[in-house]
Scaffold this active site. Structure first.
Site, mmCIF file in Angstrom:
data_model
loop_
_atom_site.group_PDB
_atom_site.id
_atom_site.type_symbol
_atom_site.label_atom_id
_atom_site.label_comp_id
_atom_site.label_asym_id
_atom_site.label_seq_id
_atom_site.Cartn_x
_atom_site.Cartn_y
_atom_site.Cartn_z
ATOM 1 N N LYS A 1 -20.477 102.712 99.993
ATOM 2 C CA LYS A 1 -19.792 102.488 101.262
ATOM 3 C C LYS A 1 -18.697 101.431 101.179
ATOM 4 C CE LYS A 1 -23.006 99.041 103.138
ATOM 5 N NZ LYS A 1 -23.899 98.696 104.273
ATOM 6 N N LYS A 24 -17.143 98.915 97.708
ATOM 7 C CA LYS A 24 -16.409 99.015 96.457
ATOM 8 C C LYS A 24 -17.387 99.134 95.298
ATOM 9 C CE LYS A 24 -12.438 96.173 97.866
ATOM 10 N NZ LYS A 24 -11.655 94.940 97.555
ATOM 11 N N THR A 61 -22.390 93.832 95.012
ATOM 12 C CA THR A 61 -22.463 92.390 95.240
ATOM 13 C C THR A 61 -22.075 91.602 94.000
ATOM 14 O OG1 THR A 61 -24.127 92.553 96.981
ATOM 15 C CG2 THR A 61 -24.028 90.483 95.764
ATOM 16 N N GLY A 119 -32.182 74.857 97.879
ATOM 17 C CA GLY A 119 -31.888 74.314 96.558
ATOM 18 C C GLY A 119 -32.359 75.204 95.434
ATOM 19 N N HIS A 127 -24.424 74.999 61.200
ATOM 20 C CA HIS A 127 -24.105 73.633 61.625
ATOM 21 C C HIS A 127 -22.601 73.399 61.507
ATOM 22 C CE1 HIS A 127 -24.516 69.297 62.101
ATOM 23 N NE2 HIS A 127 -23.700 69.162 61.056
#
Length: 473
Positions: free
Chosen positions: A35, A37, A41, A188, A452
């Site tokens: 409905k 795009k 979300t 939070g 490393h």
């Protein structure tokens, strides 16, 4: 007009379009009904735009702190409309990419609102879907299988419904034209701390109000404590074990005021705006579920281990079924549903083995059980922890905060969970997830030669620390 297909997908978000692509790859004729795009979300109102803003905030913070790298800067200015322009450009490029994938895989996309209308003479087992197109015309889709992937939306608090001006959800916050001077964030959890980190870096005065006794309460307690310490150190005010009192909300020309109850004490907070970040609720209304035998429990569509609803030919995936409301979880579920409906085996993993990421500065990431969860499940636990300040690449980056914590079973030596907070840990968590998927032990991961200097060295050291064999501390 009636369109027959093998698979119809109600919702073109991440889970929906990934399912569509895999079904097309397996030779199925696929129709997506969306409905809004394609991308849903995640692409338009969640993962991508928020992380684009977070990246701009990180760059701005780095510029402000550039003196520690031997670089003197002056006159650096945040131009927030340009930040928003960049965010929109990133979103649009990815949106075009999803549209290309639909064309490449010959997937039909209908732009409109879909609603299950129940069994039809053409499809007595799965049910047809009526689609109201953008131009008002109607189409009827008759699939052999239907996948519901309608996603979710921000949950609201009664009395504090978003108005787009003073009270915002994450949807409205993502489209702000200008930054507020101050902001109260109610909640939070993951989304709340990401907004707190971002807006703090942009120079906004931020207060976070969390009802639980700690931030990000679903994560390991050590990570929660470190997250609160670092946000507080940066100037974010954090109130845990506190609740806003919606009935005291007020606003005037200077902003908003609201009371916060913490134990027996009440504090009045004032700010320019209020951001509600208290989770998400499934989009299960007005899609025709009442025309089926599909059950909705606690606001989410009920499915079995194969993601089938009570209607065997109708599957549901993603945020609308609850669980981990994460884009990569929805994608995995989309693949699982498609492989099951074509009769193929598919390796699925339990929710606790899906990586979870938080894009604050520094980041947090985890996979598996927290230490508390492991103990509650009856495991005899041993842990190892290694700090980023002992990793050379972390000091090179200029970020020594955080750690990696490994939770293992004392008897079997299995890795039960890995929890990280520090520089770029969202890019490190996949190694831990793979180790857990393959039933590796901490010793085995510790034997891997990590190059490393890299940040990845910390994972090997944390694994060795479980048995007291870490080298760097």
């Amino acid at each position: 007009m009636t369109i027959h297909c093998d698979v119809a997908i109600l919702g073109g978000g991440t889970g929906g379009y990934v399912a569509a692509i895999r079904a097309a790859q397996l030779g199925k004729e696929v129709v997506i009904i969306e409905k809004d795009k394609l991308g849903g979300t995640c692409l338009h109102r969640g993962c991508i735009p928020s992380k684009a803003l977070l990246r701009s905030a990180e760059v701005y913070a780095t510029i402000k702190e550039s003196a520690q790298y031997g670089i003197e800067t002056s006159g650096a200015q945040l131009v927030f409309p340009k930040v928003q322009e960049r965010k929109e450009a990133v979103v649009e490029q990815l949106h075009q990419g999803v549209q290309f994938l639909m064309r490449k895989n010959k997937i039909s996309v209908l732009s409109g609102k879909g609603r299950v209308i129940g069994p039809s003479i053409f499809s007595p087992k799965s049910g047809a879907v009526a689609v109201e197109l953008e131009d008002g015309e109607m189409e009827t889709i008759v699939p052999a299988h239907l996948i519901i992937a309608t996603g979710s939306r921000p949950r609201v608090l009664p009395g504090l419904e978003p108005d787009g001006e003073f009270i915002l959800s994450s949807d409205e916050a993502l489209t702000m034209e200008n930054l507020p001077a101050s902001l109260i964030i109610v909640g939070g959890g993951v989304i709340g701390v990401e907004w707190a980190s971002m807006l703090n870096d942009f120079g906004v005065e931020v207060t976070v109000v969390e009802a639980a006794n700690r931030l990000i309460p679903t994560e390991d307690e050590d990570v929660s404590r470190e997250m609160q310490r670092l946000l507080t150190k940066r100037g974010v005010k954090v109130l845990t074990g506190a609740q806003v009192k919606a009935e005291t909300y007020g606003k005037d020309e200077e902003g908003i005021q609201i009371d916060v109850q913490k134990g027996e004490e009440t504090e009045t907070l004032s700010a320019s705006k209020l951001l509600i970040s208290v989770g998400r609720q499934a989009n299960v209304e007005n899609i025709g579920l009442e025309n089926t035998d599909i059950r909705v429990e606690r606001g989410f569509i009920s499915v079995n281990e194969h993601l089938q609803t009570n209607e065997p030919h109708i599957y549901a995936i993603g945020d609308c079924i609850g669980g981990l409301q994460l884009a990569h979880a929805a994608s995995h579920e989309g693949l699982q549903a498609v492989h099951h409906l074509v009769g193929e085996e598919f390796h699925s993993v339990p929710n606790y083995m899906i990586p979870r990421c938080i894009y604050t500065r520094p980041e947090a990431a985890s996979v598996g059980l927290t230490e508390q969860e492991a103990r509650e499940r009856g495991h005899q636990v041993k842990t190892g922890k290694f700090p980023f300040q002992a990793i050379g690449k972390s000091l090179v980056y200029g970020s020594r905060d955080g750690f990696v914590k490994v939770v293992a079973d004392q008897q079997t030596n299995d890795i039960l969970g890995v929890h990280m907070i520090g520089t770029h840990v969202t890019d490190l968590i996949s190694e831990a997830a793979l180790a857990q998927l393959l039933d590796a032990t901490p010793w085995e991961v510790g034997q891997l030669i990590h190059p490393h200097p890299t940040l990845s060295e910390i994972l090997g050291e944390a694994m060795l620390a479980v048995d007291g064999q870490a080298i760097g501390i």
